[in-house]
Every structure is written in structure tokens, then in C-alpha cells.
Motif scaffolding. Structure first.
Motif, PDB file in Angstrom:
ATOM      1  N   ALA A 336      51.130  21.207 -35.025  1.00 23.36           N
ATOM      2  CA  ALA A 336      50.531  22.455 -35.503  1.00 23.36           C
ATOM      3  C   ALA A 336      50.604  22.567 -37.023  1.00 23.36           C
ATOM      4  CB  ALA A 336      51.244  23.641 -34.861  1.00 23.36           C
ATOM      5  N   GLN A 337      49.544  23.099 -37.620  1.00 23.04           N
ATOM      6  CA  GLN A 337      49.534  23.458 -39.032  1.00 23.04           C
ATOM      7  C   GLN A 337      49.971  24.918 -39.140  1.00 23.04           C
ATOM      8  OE1 GLN A 337      48.737  21.378 -41.671  1.00 23.04           O
ATOM      9  NE2 GLN A 337      48.704  19.741 -40.145  1.00 23.04           N
ATOM     10  N   LEU A 338      51.167  25.159 -39.655  1.00 22.79           N
ATOM     11  CA  LEU A 338      51.714  26.511 -39.706  1.00 22.79           C
ATOM     12  C   LEU A 338      50.979  27.347 -40.751  1.00 22.79           C
ATOM     13  CD1 LEU A 338      55.541  25.715 -39.521  1.00 22.79           C
ATOM     14  CD2 LEU A 338      53.937  26.151 -37.647  1.00 22.79           C
ATOM     15  N   SER A 339      50.848  28.629 -40.463  1.00 23.89           N
ATOM     16  CA  SER A 339      50.168  29.526 -41.389  1.00 23.89           C
ATOM     17  C   SER A 339      51.051  29.790 -42.609  1.00 23.89           C
ATOM     18  CB  SER A 339      49.866  30.850 -40.694  1.00 23.89           C
ATOM     19  OG  SER A 339      51.075  31.564 -40.456  1.00 23.89           O
ATOM     20  N   PRO A 340      50.456  30.172 -43.744  1.00 29.28           N
ATOM     21  CA  PRO A 340      51.269  30.522 -44.931  1.00 29.28           C
ATOM     22  C   PRO A 340      52.264  31.635 -44.629  1.00 29.28           C
ATOM     23  CG  PRO A 340      48.959  30.254 -45.532  1.00 29.28           C
ATOM     24  CD  PRO A 340      49.011  30.215 -44.033  1.00 29.28           C
ATOM     25  N   GLU A 341      51.853  32.602 -43.803  1.00 32.32           N
ATOM     26  CA  GLU A 341      52.746  33.714 -43.468  1.00 32.32           C
ATOM     27  C   GLU A 341      53.989  33.211 -42.729  1.00 32.32           C
ATOM     28  OE1 GLU A 341      48.740  35.074 -44.224  1.00 32.32           O
ATOM     29  OE2 GLU A 341      49.522  33.600 -42.790  1.00 32.32           O
ATOM     30  N   THR A 342      53.769  32.286 -41.766  1.00 34.80           N
ATOM     31  CA  THR A 342      54.905  31.740 -41.027  1.00 34.80           C
ATOM     32  C   THR A 342      55.834  30.967 -41.957  1.00 34.80           C
ATOM     33  OG1 THR A 342      53.621  31.582 -38.982  1.00 34.80           O
ATOM     34  CG2 THR A 342      55.585  30.209 -39.144  1.00 34.80           C
ATOM     35  N   ARG A 343      55.268  30.176 -42.830  1.00 33.70           N
ATOM     36  CA  ARG A 343      56.098  29.391 -43.749  1.00 33.70           C
ATOM     37  C   ARG A 343      56.906  30.299 -44.676  1.00 33.70           C
ATOM     38  NH1 ARG A 343      51.263  26.388 -44.241  1.00 33.70           N
ATOM     39  NH2 ARG A 343      51.038  27.005 -46.437  1.00 33.70           N
ATOM     40  N   GLN A 344      56.284  31.381 -45.130  1.00 32.96           N
ATOM     41  CA  GLN A 344      57.000  32.309 -45.999  1.00 32.96           C
ATOM     42  C   GLN A 344      58.145  32.993 -45.252  1.00 32.96           C
ATOM     43  OE1 GLN A 344      56.851  32.813 -49.217  1.00 32.96           O
ATOM     44  NE2 GLN A 344      58.451  34.399 -49.115  1.00 32.96           N
ATOM     45  N   GLN A 345      57.885  33.397 -44.018  1.00 29.78           N
ATOM     46  CA  GLN A 345      58.933  34.053 -43.227  1.00 29.78           C
ATOM     47  C   GLN A 345      60.081  33.080 -42.937  1.00 29.78           C
ATOM     48  OE1 GLN A 345      56.345  35.256 -40.031  1.00 29.78           O
ATOM     49  NE2 GLN A 345      56.309  37.398 -40.718  1.00 29.78           N
ATOM     50  N   LEU A 346      59.737  31.824 -42.665  1.00 30.84           N
ATOM     51  CA  LEU A 346      60.778  30.822 -42.445  1.00 30.84           C
ATOM     52  C   LEU A 346      61.609  30.608 -43.710  1.00 30.84           C
ATOM     53  CD1 LEU A 346      58.759  28.212 -40.343  1.00 30.84           C
ATOM     54  CD2 LEU A 346      60.765  29.483 -39.554  1.00 30.84           C
ATOM     55  N   ARG A 347      60.946  30.593 -44.867  1.00 30.78           N
ATOM     56  CA  ARG A 347      61.670  30.420 -46.129  1.00 30.78           C
ATOM     57  C   ARG A 347      62.649  31.566 -46.347  1.00 30.78           C
ATOM     58  NH1 ARG A 347      62.566  26.312 -48.075  1.00 30.78           N
ATOM     59  NH2 ARG A 347      60.452  25.622 -48.575  1.00 30.78           N
TER      60      ARG A 347
END
Length: 725
Positions: A336-347
């Protein structure tokens, strides 16, 4: 879903066998080492709900049960008889069971078709009895069967965990392995375990049809070395696999490598390659390791398939494992290509040290609080691109690895994993280095149906299986649109070859056969003398190819029987040389120097691509279409696509896409496109010829020259079945 008519049965022949009201154990014994004793004991200990009838000529009592002297003494007749006596006694006992009104029997003994000629004779006798009387037979050479719901245990393995899996197997030891693995690693168990044995009567496809209609079965696991009736399996399995997963472990895969085929088609379409193609067409997911079979089946039975457009995410607490997981999954399932929102929340959750692309690496962020693992999983499960998450690493062992004080948080994290997966309807598989510990967090996962796997490779295979299952569910099984045409003149041609004692057609005969079914061939003349050859070459008014015609040199290039770019002036001399070379080759092979002239054909322009298109008859599944890179290097390149016949036109285009050389034909990087419709027409013509003539063993065109506006077959080869008359 509407199922194929083949699966609509008024009553399954297996109903009385798998859920009998009473069981007779013929050959019951007081010797605790004998199967006839162990089965009676297993039925008692399992709490079998029906009547148990030991049978032995001596009568008496066994384990508190009255022993009948003959099955005919039992009234009413039991539904099922277990025959635990030597092989040579089984036919007579089976007759007695049928005469007494028994509906089904399980024959445990070895010593039948797997044991040579005498065993073959016994097995044929069993087949005759079944056909005469109508009694149904499991085995022989079977490990038995069990039904955990009915507490019917004819295998003797104790404490088999109950669950939604059904097992069809040709190995008693594998049954033991899977049952042991389920009990030790999972809360998922078995509804049925069936030792199929020799398939003398009841065969794999009949078991599949019954299990497909049983709503208590969530997935079917199979171990098979082969099928007694592969064509029937292909008739039944697609309908079953549309409603529930079928996972197969194939035994004896290397058998194909030992087979020497006479044609290129046979050489590159070995038995196992055909088996793989047939299983894909049937919707069956194949695994290659014993430790994959249970876990993949468990995963498909318990986890939702990937929804359309969704892919796999990997969540790990170690970068090394992340990389290995990507290696195992990439190319077999989409990441899966994660969305920018998901990546930001993970960070924000995991900190700067974490990797927040897919795969996601916690980088120690959960070491102090394992609930961070579960929170990261929830973010992934909510991402629109994610349909399943593979959790990799230490989970379930944080309290063991770091501190007992983490136990409560880890148990909470397990509940959070399950809640997130259920709420988002995403698949979840957990790889844990501590799977063997069965710690409380891991037990919480397995109780909820989440697969917990100790092997990273096996866990990745489970993820790939979810993607394979998703593709299968999206695939619409097409109608088979091609009928079988028939060219009557071909029968006379084949009969003439048989009368001549040949199992190979001469090239002119092969050309006549496939031309009758619509294959476009390069023009050619069959010449029987040097002078005739010179005249033919002059008539074509272009350089020609000369090919020797001999029943003993079917591989003409190997025999030195092909000369290219011959000018009309040289044709006469080349004829004499070619005949002499091939005659010498035949003598070296210990065969008559039977050269019947040459085929003269004009040289053709260089094509866009060369293909092999052929059909061979597989002994399990029938005719198989082969499309491959063609020319003299066909077996070296090993670019091959296979399908079991009959086919629709669109399936041949799918096959072409699987052969790397097809990129040339599709206009790769602006190149000229090839005439794919002509390739499809050639393949369907050869398929029609094979389906129309049971006498054919294999038929191929190699090479098929593909141009922008047309295709043309350069050479053809046809073999007849050696047992045909």
C-alpha cells in the motif's frame, strides 16, 4: 451466488459416511497395538454419538461393547463400516457390507494399486464391487477420517481441536502434523479430516463438492500427489473455490523434471507446470511448504479478503525484519502507498526515529509501552489504501523480553489490535518471535481468530494468499465459448499413419491436419527427388528452406535435416546432401534410413517475434495449451504460459501477456505491434484439432512468425498417442 449445475445434488454420497448414525469396525481386536482396537477406543474416548459395533468372527466383548460375528448380524445395518483387515480380505468384506445394507466403507489396508500388479488386481476388484453394489468407499490405503462435530474419530489422533477447516490429505503423518500445529499454535481447528487414500471410488472432486455445500466449513486444505480424475476436479473446484478458499500442498512436484518429452511442447509443459496452471484455473491457492498449509488456510478462513483497490501494509518493530518481509511479499502482492495524512499521524505517534513509509518501522517506539504498536496498527487500518496489515517482530513477548511490568499494556494492545481490525474490516496476521510461548497477549489474538505465526516467511505467505484470494473473487469466470469443429479428412490422415506403424506425422501430413483447422502456413511443396526440388525452388523465385521428411527425424534441426537460404541453382545438390545426412543420422540412432524427400518452402522476412504454440495431452487434466517464446531456443528461454482446455479467446490473450516476448508484440516503446488476433486464431485452431481427435498426443507450431498484419506457421509437428488404435 448461483453455483454450477454440477454441484447441485439431491443427496451427497458422503452424508452417511461423514455423519453416520452407527459404525461397524470390522477386524476389531483385543490387541491394543492393532488399528481394529485403536479405532474402537478412539470412538469411545471421543464420545461418538452414534452406535459402535465391533465385528470379529470370534464374537465376545471388547471395551465393554458386544462384538458381532458378522456385519450381517447387525440390524439395522450401520451407515458406515471401517474395514481394518489385510488387503486380500477387503474385497469379500466389502461385498458382505454391501449385501448387509451398509452405505459406505473405509478401507485402511495398504497393498493395493500402490503395491504393484497384485495390488492393482485387488483395487480393480474393489472398483467392480462398488459399481455392482452401489456402496461407496473411502480409500483404500487411507489414514481414516474424523468429524469433530459428530465426534467421529476413525483416525485415532487425540484432542483434535474443532474449527472451520476441512482437510483432504494423502498422508497420515501430515494430518498429525497439521492437527498438532493447530493445537499448539492456534484456536482454529478442524471440522473434518479425511484421508483420501487411493481414490479407488470416492475422489477428490466428490469430497470438494460435499465440503463446498457444508456451511460449517470455512476453508478446505488439501494435500495431494495427484488426482485420479483431474478433469472432474476442474469441473467441480471452480464453483467451490468461488464460495470458500481451497489451499493445496502438492507432493512429488519434482516428478515433472524426470519426464522426457518428445516435443518442445511436452518438454516445457512438464507435469508440475500443468498442475500449477490447472490449479490456478480452478481457483485453488497452492503452497509449497508443509508449515504454510495450516496457516494459509487459517488466514483465509478467518480474515477478510483484500477489498478492490486496497493493498498490504507492514508494521514492524525491527528494520531487518521489515526488509525481509518486503522481499517476501513484493511482486506477489501489492504494498500500500500510505496517504500523507497517515504518514504524518505515524510521525507524531512514533517520533523522528521511526520509518513511516510502508513498511512502517517503530524503531523502539513501543518498547516502553506496547500499546503504541496497536495505535500504529489502527492508523494503518484506517488508511484508505490499506486492506490488510502484517505485524512483524516481538509482539507477545515484550513482557518476556523487557519487563514483566509491560504485561498489562501488552494484553491491552492485543485487544486494541483485534478491535481495530474488526472495525475497519482489514485483514490481520501477526508474526511473533514468541509465538511458541503462547503468552496471554498472543492467546488473546488467536482466540479472536487472528493468525499468529512464528515463521516470518510463512506469515508473508499468508498475506500473499489474501491478495491471491482477492484476485480470484474479482475474476469473473467466463463461459467457454469455443465449440469443437471437426475436419473429417483428418481422420483418414491419422488412420493412414497408424496403419504405417507411426506415432508421428510426417511434416506434410502435419501441415494438412492443421491447415484443415485454419492455421496459416508458409507455402511449401513436398519433393521426392533432386530434380523436383530444383523445379520447386525455381518456382518460388526466392531463396528457400529445405527440410528433410523422415518419420525417424522429427527434430529436423538436431538431425541436420534443415538447410536455409538455398538458391534455386543450389537446390538440386543440397537435396542429395540433405538426404544423405539425415539417413546417416537415422542409422546412428539405430533406426531405418527412411527419408521420404524434402519440403521446400520460401524463406520469410524477419518477424517481429517468434512464438511456439502447441497443445499436449496431460494424463491428469487432458489437453493443455502452451504459448511460449519460439524458435530453436524455446527450451532454454523457458518463457511459457499454460492453460487447460477448453478456453475462451480472451484467456489466450492473458497467456500472451505472461510471456515476456509478448512485450515486443504489444508495441513496446513505440515499436510496431504484432498481429495478436492471428496468434489467438492459431492457438484456437490447434486447440480445436486436439479436442476433435482423441488420437493426438501433442501438436505444435514452432516457430510461428508474427508480423504486424499477419502470422505464418513455419514448421509443424504432430504426435499420436502410442496406445491409440
Amino acid at each position: 451466488m448461483i453455483r454450477p449445475a454440477a454441484l447441485k445434488k439431491a443427496a451427497s454420497p458422503l452424508a452417511a459416511i461423514l455423519n453416520p448414525r452407527a459404525v461397524a469396525i470390522i477386524g476389531a481386536s483385543r490387541d491394543a497395538t492393532k488399528r481394529g482396537h485403536q479405532i474402537v477406543r478412539a470412538l469411545i474416548d471421543s464420545g461418538y454419538r452414534g452406535a459402535i459395533h465391533p465385528v470379529h468372527p470370534a464374537g465376545g466383548e471388547l471395551l465393554g461393547l458386544s462384538v458381532a460375528m458378522n456385519v450381517s448380524d447387525l440390524q439395522p445395518a450401520p451407515d458406515l463400516a471401517v474395514i481394518s483387515t489385510p488387503a486380500h480380505t477387503v474385497p469379500q468384506i466389502l461385498r458382505e457390507c454391501a449385501a448387509a445394507g451398509v452405505q459406505g466403507a473405509v478401507a485402511l489396508a495398504v497393498g493395493f494399486g500402490e503395491s504393484g500388479e497384485s495390488g492393482d488386481a485387488l483395487e480393480q476388484e474393489l472398483q467392480a464391487i462398488v459399481q455392482e453394489t452401489g456402496i461407496r468407499l473411502v480409500g483404500p490405503n487411507t489414514s481414516g477420517l474424523l468429524n469433530t462435530t459428530a465426534r467421529l474419530n476413525l483416525i485415532g489422533i487425540r484432542n483434535v481441536p474443532a474449527g472451520p477447516l476441512a482437510l483432504l490429505v494423502q498422508s497420515g503423518n501430515l494430518t498429525l502434523q497439521l492437527v498438532t500445529e493447530a493445537a499448539a499454535r492456534s484456536d482454529t481447528g478442524f471440522r473434518y479430516c479425511i484421508g483420501v487414500g487411493n481414490e479407488t471410488d470416492l475422489q477428490f472432486h466428490e469430497y470438494l463438492a460435499h465440503l463446498g455445500d457444508d456451511d460449517s466449513v470455512g476453508a478446505i486444505l488439501m494435500h495431494a500427489e495427484g488426482f485420479r480424475s483431474g478433469t472432474e476436479l476442474l469441473r467441480v473446484a471452480p464453483g467451490v473455490s468461488r464460495t470458500k478458499p481451497i489451499v493445496l500442498l502438492k507432493g512429488a512436484r519434482s516428478h515433472a523434471g524426470s519426464q522426457v518429452a518428445r516435443s518442445h511442447t511436452g518438454a516445457i509443459a512438464g507435469d508440475y507446470k500443468v498442475f500449477q496452471a490447472a490449479m490456478r484455473q480452478a481457483g485453488i491457492i497452492e503452497v509449497t511448504r508443509t508449515d504454510e498449509l495450516f496457516h494459509v488456510g487459517q488466514t483465509l478462513a478467518s480474515q477478510p479478503v483484500l477489498q478492490s483497490g486496497k493493498a498490504v501494509a507492514i508494521l514492524s518493530d525491527g528494520g531487518g525484519h521489515s526488509a525481509l518481509a518486503v522481499d517476501a511479499i513484493a511482486g506477489r502482492a501489492q504494498l500500500a502507498q500510505l496517504s500523507p495524512e497517515t504518514r504524518q499521524q505515524l510521525r507524531e505517534l512514533l517520533g523522528d526515529a521511526a520509518a513511516v513509509e510502508n513498511p512502517v518501522d517503530l524503531a523502539g517506539a513501543a518498547d516502553a509501552d506496547p500499546r503504541g504498536f496497536a495505535r500504529a496498527h489502527e492508523l494503518l487500518a484506517l488508511d484508505p489504501a490499506v486492506g490488510a496489515v502484517l505485524v512483524v517482530g516481538l509482539f507477545g513477548g515484550y513482557a518476556i523480553r523487557f519487563s514483566e511490568s509491560l504485561r498489562s499494556a501488552e494484553e491491552q494492545a492485543a485487544s486494541m489490535f483485534v478491535a481495530s481490525a474488526n472495525r475497519t474490516r482489514t485483514g490481520l496476521v501477526v508474526h511473533s518471535l514468541y509465538a511458541a510461548s503462547r503468552s496471554a497477549p498472543l492467546r488473546s489474538l488467536t482466540t479472536a481468530g487472528v493468525p499468529v505465526v512464528e515463521s516470518l516467511e510463512v506469515a508473508c505467505r499468508c498475506m500473499v494468499a489474501l491478495a491471491e484470494r482477492s484476485a480470484l473473487m474479482e475474476y469473473q469466470v467466463p463461459d467457454r465459448v469455443r465449440g469443437v469443429s471437426h475436419a473429417p479428412a483428418s481422420e483418414a490422415l491419422l488412420a493412414a499413419a497408424v496403419a504405417d506403424g507411426r506415432t508421428v506425422l510426417l511434416e506434410p501430413e502435419a501441415r494438412d491436419l492443421i491447415t484443415a483447422y485454419g492455421v496459416s502456413l508458409v507455402p511449401a511443396r513436398w519433393c521426392h527427388s533432386a530434380a523436383e526440388t530444383a523445379i520447386a525452388a525455381s518456382a518460388f523465385n526466392t531463396p528457400v528452406a529445405l527440410k528433410a521428411v523422415s518419420a525417424h527425424a522429427a527434430h529436423k534441426t538436431e538431425a541436420g535435416g534443415v538447410v536455409l537460404d538455398v538458391s534455386p541453382a543450389d537446390a538440386e545438390a543440397q537435396y542429395d546432401s540433405l538426404v544423405r545426412v539425415v539417413a546417416d543420422y537415422c542409422r546412428r540412432q539405430g533406426k531405418p534410413a527412411d527419408v521420404r524427400g524434402v519440403v521446400v518452402a520460401p524463406m520469410q522476412p524477419k518477424p517481429l517475434a517468434e512464438l511456439l504454440v502447441g497443445v499436449r495431452r496431460d494424463e491428469q487434466f487432458g489437453p493443455v495449451l502452451v504459448v511460449a517464446a519460439g524458435g530453436s531456443a524455446v527450451e532454454i528461454l523457458d518463457q511459457v504460459a499454460l492453460r487447460v482446455l477448453p478456453l475462451r479467446d480472451g484467456e489466450i490473450r492473458e497467456m500472451l501477456a505472461e510471456v515476456p516476448v509478448s512485450r515486443i508484440l504489444s508495441g513496446h516503446r513505440g515499436a510496431t505491434s504484432g498481429h495478436l488476433a492471428g496468434v489467438v486464431q492459431t492457438a484456437m485452431a490447434l486447440a480445436d484439432a486436439m479436442l476433435a481427435h482423441p488420437a493426438l498426443e501433442s501438436i505444435e507450431v514452432n516457430p510461428l512468425f508474427v508480423y504486424a498484419e499477419h502470422v505464418v506457421a513455419i514448421d509443424a509437428r504432430v504426435y499420436l498417442r502410442g496406445d491409440w488404435s
